[in-house]
Scaffold this motif. Structure first.
Motif, PDB file in Angstrom:
ATOM      1  N   ILE A 216       0.683  -1.061  -0.052  1.00  0.00           N
ATOM      2  CA  ILE A 216       0.005   0.003   0.133  1.00  0.00           C
ATOM      3  C   ILE A 216       0.697   1.480   0.031  1.00  0.00           C
ATOM      4  N   THR A 217       1.764   1.301   0.859  1.00  0.00           N
ATOM      5  CA  THR A 217       2.654   2.518   0.995  1.00  0.00           C
ATOM      6  C   THR A 217       3.554   2.679  -0.437  1.00  0.00           C
ATOM      7  N   ASP A 218       4.257   1.414  -1.025  1.00  0.00           N
ATOM      8  CA  ASP A 218       4.796   1.733  -2.124  1.00  0.00           C
ATOM      9  C   ASP A 218       3.934   2.254  -3.321  1.00  0.00           C
ATOM     10  N   ALA A 219       2.626   1.956  -3.196  1.00  0.00           N
ATOM     11  CA  ALA A 219       1.708   2.562  -4.164  1.00  0.00           C
ATOM     12  C   ALA A 219       0.973   3.987  -3.983  1.00  0.00           C
ATOM     13  N   ALA A 220       2.092   4.426  -2.968  1.00  0.00           N
ATOM     14  CA  ALA A 220       1.330   6.161  -2.601  1.00  0.00           C
ATOM     15  C   ALA A 220      -0.006   5.800  -1.796  1.00  0.00           C
ATOM     16  N   GLY A 221      -0.354   4.789  -1.113  1.00  0.00           N
ATOM     17  CA  GLY A 221      -1.406   4.660  -0.172  1.00  0.00           C
ATOM     18  C   GLY A 221      -0.924   5.230   1.012  1.00  0.00           C
ATOM     19  N   THR A 222      -1.988   5.292   2.122  1.00  0.00           N
ATOM     20  CA  THR A 222      -1.532   5.703   3.531  1.00  0.00           C
ATOM     21  C   THR A 222      -2.278   4.595   4.327  1.00  0.00           C
ATOM     22  N   ILE A 223      -1.678   4.366   5.377  1.00  0.00           N
ATOM     23  CA  ILE A 223      -2.273   3.567   6.421  1.00  0.00           C
ATOM     24  C   ILE A 223      -2.614   4.364   7.685  1.00  0.00           C
ATOM     25  N   GLU A 224      -3.952   4.348   7.731  1.00  0.00           N
ATOM     26  CA  GLU A 224      -4.697   5.296   8.903  1.00  0.00           C
ATOM     27  C   GLU A 224      -4.543   4.702  10.076  1.00  0.00           C
ATOM     28  N   ASN A 225      -4.861   3.365  10.194  1.00  0.00           N
ATOM     29  CA  ASN A 225      -4.925   2.923  11.742  1.00  0.00           C
ATOM     30  C   ASN A 225      -4.740   1.258  11.616  1.00  0.00           C
ATOM     31  N   ILE A 226      -4.198   0.797  12.597  1.00  0.00           N
ATOM     32  CA  ILE A 226      -3.606  -0.908  12.652  1.00  0.00           C
ATOM     33  C   ILE A 226      -4.301  -1.105  14.138  1.00  0.00           C
ATOM     34  N   ASP A 227      -5.373  -1.801  14.236  1.00  0.00           N
ATOM     35  CA  ASP A 227      -5.914  -2.297  15.411  1.00  0.00           C
ATOM     36  C   ASP A 227      -5.831  -3.792  15.531  1.00  0.00           C
ATOM     37  N   ILE A 228      -4.820  -3.978  16.529  1.00  0.00           N
ATOM     38  CA  ILE A 228      -4.695  -5.677  16.547  1.00  0.00           C
ATOM     39  C   ILE A 228      -5.645  -5.912  17.794  1.00  0.00           C
ATOM     40  N   TRP A 229      -6.656  -6.593  17.605  1.00  0.00           N
ATOM     41  CA  TRP A 229      -7.613  -7.345  18.370  1.00  0.00           C
ATOM     42  C   TRP A 229      -7.106  -8.319  19.507  1.00  0.00           C
ATOM     43  N   GLY A 230      -5.997  -9.113  18.844  1.00  0.00           N
ATOM     44  CA  GLY A 230      -5.438 -10.018  19.757  1.00  0.00           C
ATOM     45  C   GLY A 230      -6.136 -11.562  19.541  1.00  0.00           C
ATOM     46  N   ARG A 231      -5.693 -12.467  20.319  1.00  0.00           N
ATOM     47  CA  ARG A 231      -6.464 -13.865  20.043  1.00  0.00           C
ATOM     48  C   ARG A 231      -7.651 -13.834  20.541  1.00  0.00           C
ATOM     49  N   ARG A 232      -8.663 -14.297  19.535  1.00  0.00           N
ATOM     50  CA  ARG A 232     -10.224 -14.755  19.727  1.00  0.00           C
ATOM     51  C   ARG A 232     -10.510 -16.133  19.283  1.00  0.00           C
ATOM     52  N   ARG A 233     -11.447 -16.592  20.048  1.00  0.00           N
ATOM     53  CA  ARG A 233     -11.893 -17.751  19.598  1.00  0.00           C
ATOM     54  C   ARG A 233     -12.843 -17.661  18.117  1.00  0.00           C
ATOM     55  N   LEU A 234     -12.859 -18.601  17.154  1.00  0.00           N
ATOM     56  CA  LEU A 234     -13.339 -18.456  16.156  1.00  0.00           C
ATOM     57  C   LEU A 234     -14.721 -19.100  16.165  1.00  0.00           C
ATOM     58  N   ALA A 235     -15.752 -18.595  15.270  1.00  0.00           N
ATOM     59  CA  ALA A 235     -17.021 -19.075  15.194  1.00  0.00           C
ATOM     60  C   ALA A 235     -17.320 -20.638  14.901  1.00  0.00           C
ATOM     61  N   TYR A 236     -16.040 -20.906  14.016  1.00  0.00           N
ATOM     62  CA  TYR A 236     -15.927 -22.295  13.380  1.00  0.00           C
ATOM     63  C   TYR A 236     -14.548 -22.335  13.018  1.00  0.00           C
ATOM     64  N   GLU A 237     -14.128 -23.772  13.011  1.00  0.00           N
ATOM     65  CA  GLU A 237     -12.718 -24.156  13.022  1.00  0.00           C
ATOM     66  C   GLU A 237     -12.136 -23.563  11.362  1.00  0.00           C
ATOM     67  N   ILE A 238     -11.065 -23.035  11.505  1.00  0.00           N
ATOM     68  CA  ILE A 238     -10.431 -22.961  10.021  1.00  0.00           C
ATOM     69  C   ILE A 238      -9.011 -23.596  10.241  1.00  0.00           C
ATOM     70  N   GLN A 239      -8.783 -24.159   9.234  1.00  0.00           N
ATOM     71  CA  GLN A 239      -7.493 -25.130   8.977  1.00  0.00           C
ATOM     72  C   GLN A 239      -7.363 -25.795  10.321  1.00  0.00           C
ATOM     73  N   LYS A 240      -8.379 -26.375  10.935  1.00  0.00           N
ATOM     74  CA  LYS A 240      -8.376 -27.110  12.234  1.00  0.00           C
ATOM     75  C   LYS A 240      -7.855 -26.241  13.633  1.00  0.00           C
ATOM     76  N   LYS A 241      -8.086 -25.075  13.362  1.00  0.00           N
ATOM     77  CA  LYS A 241      -7.706 -24.341  14.457  1.00  0.00           C
ATOM     78  C   LYS A 241      -8.996 -23.623  14.967  1.00  0.00           C
ATOM     79  N   SER A 242      -9.170 -23.620  16.262  1.00  0.00           N
ATOM     80  CA  SER A 242     -10.356 -22.894  16.686  1.00  0.00           C
ATOM     81  C   SER A 242     -10.076 -21.393  17.369  1.00  0.00           C
ATOM     82  N   GLU A 243      -8.907 -20.936  17.139  1.00  0.00           N
ATOM     83  CA  GLU A 243      -8.504 -19.500  17.692  1.00  0.00           C
ATOM     84  C   GLU A 243      -7.756 -18.916  16.429  1.00  0.00           C
ATOM     85  N   GLY A 244      -7.846 -17.622  16.573  1.00  0.00           N
ATOM     86  CA  GLY A 244      -7.109 -16.844  15.536  1.00  0.00           C
ATOM     87  C   GLY A 244      -6.578 -15.486  16.152  1.00  0.00           C
ATOM     88  N   ILE A 245      -5.583 -14.826  15.623  1.00  0.00           N
ATOM     89  CA  ILE A 245      -5.357 -13.514  15.865  1.00  0.00           C
ATOM     90  C   ILE A 245      -5.982 -12.591  14.853  1.00  0.00           C
TER      91      ILE A 245
END
Length: 122
Positions: free
Chosen positions: A31-60
């Protein structure tokens, strides 16, 4: 022509949460290389998934608000999908996201009004 976007990313829970910003910065460089701007990065952290993805029940979870061209956004999405650390991505234009929230609110208000009207008849 640039637009505002919102990116939601779910990363593999096996990576260290302190490394999430560095992993995201690698992708956001597109994005920055293409003259775009990053306004905000909000990291929510580790959360439980509603359903398994790739045999994992949590994700960041992480949400990034940025302004960029559609070509840069498509390239960012492509690179995110190729990486094994990224479990899911969703890129929305900010205008579309606001419209979806407003439509859902209108639907829920109409449903509540129908329930109230049905309760009054009984």
């Amino acid at each position: 022509m640039t637009h505002q976007y919102e990116l939601m990313v779910i990363l593999n829970p096996e990576i260290d949460e302190r490394q999430v910003p560095t992993h995201l910065d690698k992708f956001l460089k597109v994005i920055t290389d293409a003259a775009g701007t990053i306004e905000n990065i909000d990291i929510w952290g580790r959360r439980r998934l509603a359903y398994e993805i790739q045999k994992k029940s949590e994700g960041i979870y992480a949400v990034v608000n940025f302004t960029a061209t559609s070509a840069a956004t498509q390239e960012l999405d492509r690179q995110l999908k190729l990486n094994e650390l990224i479990m899911r991505t969703k890129v929305l234009r900010a205008e579309e996201a606001i419209a979806q929230v407003a439509a859902e609110k209108k639907r829920s208000e109409a449903k509540a009004a129908r329930k109230a009207g049905a309760g009054a008849k009984a």
